[in-house]
Design an enzyme around this catalytic site. Structure first.
Site, short mmCIF file in Angstrom:
data_model
loop_
_atom_site.label_atom_id
_atom_site.label_comp_id
_atom_site.label_asym_id
_atom_site.label_seq_id
_atom_site.Cartn_x
_atom_site.Cartn_y
_atom_site.Cartn_z
N SER A 27 97.68 52.36 23.89
CA SER A 27 97.25 51.14 24.59
C SER A 27 98.40 50.46 25.31
O SER A 27 99.43 50.19 24.71
CB SER A 27 96.69 50.13 23.58
N HIS A 57 93.85 51.79 29.19
CA HIS A 57 94.18 53.21 29.09
C HIS A 57 93.93 53.90 30.43
O HIS A 57 93.05 53.49 31.19
CB HIS A 57 93.33 53.89 28.00
N HIS A 79 89.47 57.14 20.84
CA HIS A 79 89.65 56.73 19.45
C HIS A 79 88.39 57.02 18.66
O HIS A 79 87.28 57.02 19.20
CB HIS A 79 89.91 55.22 19.38
N TYR A 98 86.85 55.02 16.86
CA TYR A 98 85.92 53.88 16.91
C TYR A 98 85.06 53.84 18.17
O TYR A 98 84.11 53.09 18.24
CB TYR A 98 86.66 52.54 16.74
N GLU A 99 85.37 54.69 19.15
CA GLU A 99 84.56 54.64 20.38
C GLU A 99 83.19 55.26 20.16
O GLU A 99 82.18 54.69 20.56
CB GLU A 99 85.31 55.32 21.53
N ALA A 150 99.94 51.61 19.94
CA ALA A 150 100.27 50.21 19.68
C ALA A 150 99.87 49.94 18.24
O ALA A 150 98.86 50.45 17.76
CB ALA A 150 99.49 49.31 20.63
N MET A 156 94.86 52.00 14.93
CA MET A 156 93.52 52.61 14.98
C MET A 156 93.53 54.02 15.59
O MET A 156 92.50 54.46 16.11
CB MET A 156 92.59 51.70 15.80
N SER A 157 94.65 54.70 15.57
CA SER A 157 94.70 55.99 16.26
C SER A 157 95.69 56.94 15.60
O SER A 157 96.10 56.74 14.45
CB SER A 157 95.12 55.77 17.72
N ASN A 207 102.22 43.17 17.43
CA ASN A 207 101.93 41.95 16.67
C ASN A 207 102.30 42.16 15.21
O ASN A 207 102.43 43.30 14.76
CB ASN A 207 100.42 41.61 16.76
N HIS A 226 92.74 42.32 21.36
CA HIS A 226 93.05 43.47 22.23
C HIS A 226 93.83 43.00 23.46
O HIS A 226 94.72 43.70 23.94
CB HIS A 226 91.76 44.20 22.61
#
Ligand code: HPA
Length: 264
Positions: free
Chosen positions: A25, A55, A77, A79-80, A107, A202-203, A226, A238
């Site tokens: 990201s 992306h 990802h 989650y998609e 990220a 998340m990846s 963060n 995001h």
């Protein structure tokens, strides 16, 4: 030969590709440093359908610092669409094109007070906090992939040497994969901390598993955007991830360019 292998050879030439890079990201612009061609994923059967803003869904094949590389400008990802193996065909295609090693970037949120937004972290190892696996359903015994030293010690040492030479701090730490797309709760972050996680995202973990399954050497670097949930007053979003990723991106580019120059 798969259709995607044929298309990439036709457009980018058939010289073997040595190394692949997956951009996380807010890091997609690194793809434009490659001296070569850009092929939209939409033209490559089996490549992911990426629906996340920030992306760049194309494959850039060419030379970077004298090394023939393939840069995946974006990933799909879990989650998609709920598919942990979303990157499998793309990685199999790169393997067929000669790729021997993969460097993944992402990220992430930090759980460590000494690793701050804008910093980088080299993954020494990971925790699959999601419980998902891209090899579920794989029918062959090859599915029993050893994950000791999955994050390749020689590549990590070379990345650390490159970082040192560039004067960029590259601490190592353990990355915990949390499925997303919701961010973690503060209680989940406390749990991950107790389990030994230094950063959360998340990846990447599914790609590391797939890369090891395919026999690719792999390493991964997080750009910290963060502090993880509950560890600072900052609001996690995001938008914030996309805004903060470029802070680490410049350092990441320096390290990767030096690593490739040393490799060439
Ligand atoms: N959690 C999960 N994924 C992330 C984070 C986070 O805090 N920051 C960037 N990606």
């Amino acid at each position: 030969m798969s259709k995607s292998v044929e298309i990439i050879r036709n457009r980018a030439g058939s010289a073997p590709i040595e190394l692949a890079l997956i951009l996380g990201s807010g890091l997609g612009h690194l793809a434009h440093a490659v001296n070569g061609v850009a092929i939209p994923y939409a033209d490559l059967p089996g490549f992911p359908h990426v629906s996340v803003s920030g992306h760049n869904p194309s494959l850039h094949v060419g030379t970077l610092e004298g090394v023939r590389v393939a840069v995946l400008g974006a990933r799909e990802h879990y989650y998609e669409k709920g598919n942990p193996a979303a990157m499998r065909v793309a990685l199999e295609t790169l393997k067929a094109l000669g790729v021997g090693s993969l460097i993944a970037t992402n990220a992430a949120g930090s759980l460590r007070a000494d690793i701050r937004p804008g910093d980088l972290m080299l993954l020494s190892d990971h925790i699959n906090f999601s419980g998902l696996n891209p090899l579920i359903g794989e029918p062959t015994d090859a599915r029993f992939v050893p994950m000791t030293d999955a994050h390749n010690p020689a590549i990590r040492a070379a990345l650390q040497a490159a970082a040192m030479a560039e004067g960029v701090a590259l601490p190592q730490g353990v990355y915990a994969w949390y499925s997303g797309p919701s961010f973690e709760t503060p209680a989940e972050i406390r749990a991950i901390k107790i389990l030994g996680g230094d950063a959360v995202g998340m990846s990447t973990v599914p790609e590391v598993i797939l890369a090891r399954f395919l026999g690719l050497k792999v390493a991964a670097i997080s750009t910290i955007t963060n502090m993880a949930a509950g560890l600072s007053d900052e609001k996690i979003s995001h938008e914030h991830t996309k805004a903060m990723a470029p802070l680490g991106a410049a350092k990441l580019e320096k390290i990767l360019r030096r690593y490739l120059r040393d490799m060439a």
